[in-house]
Design a protein around this motif. Structure first.
Motif, PDB file in Angstrom:
ATOM      1  N   CYS A 142       0.846  -1.078   0.275  1.00 37.15           N
ATOM      2  CA  CYS A 142      -0.195   0.507  -0.209  1.00 37.15           C
ATOM      3  C   CYS A 142       0.855   1.304  -0.175  1.00 37.15           C
ATOM      4  N   LEU A 143       1.708   1.549   0.812  1.00 32.96           N
ATOM      5  CA  LEU A 143       2.725   2.569   1.369  1.00 32.96           C
ATOM      6  C   LEU A 143       3.626   2.539  -0.562  1.00 32.96           C
ATOM      7  N   LEU A 144       4.170   1.771  -0.761  1.00 33.68           N
ATOM      8  CA  LEU A 144       4.821   1.170  -2.427  1.00 33.68           C
ATOM      9  C   LEU A 144       4.249   1.843  -2.811  1.00 33.68           C
ATOM     10  N   TYR A 145       2.969   1.678  -3.500  1.00 33.12           N
ATOM     11  CA  TYR A 145       2.020   2.121  -4.537  1.00 33.12           C
ATOM     12  C   TYR A 145       2.017   3.493  -4.181  1.00 33.12           C
ATOM     13  N   PHE A 146       1.954   4.152  -3.493  1.00 33.37           N
ATOM     14  CA  PHE A 146       1.643   5.311  -3.459  1.00 33.37           C
ATOM     15  C   PHE A 146       3.013   6.011  -3.115  1.00 33.37           C
ATOM     16  N   LEU A 147       3.873   5.579  -3.359  1.00 31.57           N
ATOM     17  CA  LEU A 147       5.077   6.352  -3.316  1.00 31.57           C
ATOM     18  C   LEU A 147       5.999   6.095  -4.523  1.00 31.57           C
ATOM     19  N   THR A 148       5.302   5.121  -5.428  1.00 35.07           N
ATOM     20  CA  THR A 148       6.145   4.550  -6.266  1.00 35.07           C
ATOM     21  C   THR A 148       5.369   5.356  -7.341  1.00 35.07           C
TER      22      THR A 148
END
Length: 373
Positions: free
Chosen positions: A337-343
């Motif tokens: 979830c966090l990586l979706y946001f960051l990328t």
């Protein structure tokens, strides 16, 4: 020839065909010879861990024939058979030994978490230190598809790696690995030694003669591949023959011997590569490939171009390059979830900084580089 006296610890895998050969509950027909081998090993100072299949086969006779003979037996009924058969199977082993046994029922989620994996390892060592025989099986009564190891051949290799075994012995219903399926080809030749398990060796795998178990020769080769990568000598032999165990005790090869890797994988790397299942994927930019061997390798969100799947921080992920090539497995320190946001394309550095997001997503000591052949 090999020197059995130098072994400190072995893992012995016994399948359903040997536990309940007639599908009518547990039988001592083949187990007596196996039990005698275990006793002889312990008398020589060799610790033994038993991986025993057969709970479904052992419990089948307790249910109505008109239900169990149906080819479309429900998953729920199989779980019930496993629950009933597990106690029968443990009772069968207890009758054969004059020393105590202990039952460890595992699922993939236990092995998936490195802390739980380490806990299992410590429990087995404690049992062995008190001369108690650990008997490991997959917990078929409660496991679901996403929590299953799937077969006890691979589970035995995971167990062998976890307990630092010197040797893994996989009992089959054939003499070992043949160059072609011996039940279909009269000219099939037994392969006595395998130095490296490659695609050619894997292509020789046929199906198990028995229909009672979940594993055939292919899963046994997978298990041998896992074990030898950890530096563990591995045998596939015919557990239906008492002579197989007598030959082992004499330092002779009774089946197919798989030689251990000259440079074994480190424990954490082996666990990531062969035990922990990837819960998702991260796609990294192509320049990471050249840096994978760097001792201080750290991947942050800027190295990641895409994310697939749903995973939490601490889960194992598959690392691919932009062309889709598998390059590593690793522990992710961030959730999907966090990586979706960051990328995502609409996120900028100021948002990341204001959220006080810092630290690498993947670090070197939590990464296993995959073979790139």
């Amino acid at each position: 020839m090999f020197d059995l006296t130098k072994w400190q610890r072995i893992v012995l895998k016994v399948g359903s065909t040997l536990i309940a050969p007639d599908g009518k509950g547990c039988s001592s027909r083949y187990l007596l010879a196996i039990a005698h081998f275990v006793v002889r090993c312990r008398a020589m100072g060799i610790q033994v861990v038993l991986v025993s299949s057969g709970s479904v086969a052992a419990g089948k006779h307790l249910f109505s024939d008109n239900v169990t003979n149906n080819r479309d037996v429900s998953i729920t009924l199989k779980k019930a058979m496993a629950a009933a058969g597990q106690s029968e199977m443990m009772a069968a082993w207890d009758r054969l030994f004059d020393f105590p046994t202990a039952q460890l029922l595992l699922t993939q989620d236990v092995l998936q978490d490195h802390a739980s994996y380490t806990s299992v390892r410590k429990t087995v060592f404690e049992l062995l230190d008190h001369d108690i025989l650990p008997v490991i099986n997959e917990n078929d009564a409660v496991s679901t598809d996403n929590l299953k190891v799937g077969d006890n051949d691979n589970l035995s290799a995971m167990a062998a790696a976890a307990v630092d075994a010197d040797c893994l012995i996989i009992c089959s219903d054939v003499d070992g690995l043949y160059d072609k399926n011996p039940s279909q080809h009269s000219d099939a030749k037994l392969i006595h030694q395998v130095d490296n398990i490659d695609s050619n060796i894997l292509s020789m795998a046929g199906d198990s003669v028995s229909g009672l178990g979940t594993g055939g020769m292919f899963t046994k080769l997978e298990a041998a591949q896992k074990a030898t990568a950890h530096g563990i000598l591995t045998f596939i032999l015919n557990g239906l023959k008492e002579s197989s165990f007598n030959q082992l005790l004499q330092g002779q090869n009774p089946g197919t011997c798989f030689m251990p890797a000259e440079t074994p994988m480190q424990e954490k790397v082996h666990w990531l590569t062969h035990t922990s299942q990837a819960r998702g994927e991260v796609i990294v930019n192509n320049n990471i490939q050249a840096k994978l061997q760097d001792a201080d390798l750290k991947l942050d969100y800027s190295d990641i171009v895409d994310v697939n799947g749903d995973f939490a921080a601490g889960d194992t992920v598959l690392v691919r390059d932009e062309a889709g090539k598998k390059i590593a497995k690793a522990t992710s320190r961030s959730s999907s979830c966090l990586l979706y946001f960051l990328t995502s394309d609409d996120v900028d550095d100021s948002i990341v900084e204001s959220a006080q997001i810092s630290g690498p997503v993947i670090v070197k000591n939590e990464l296993a580089v995959l073979e790139t052949k």
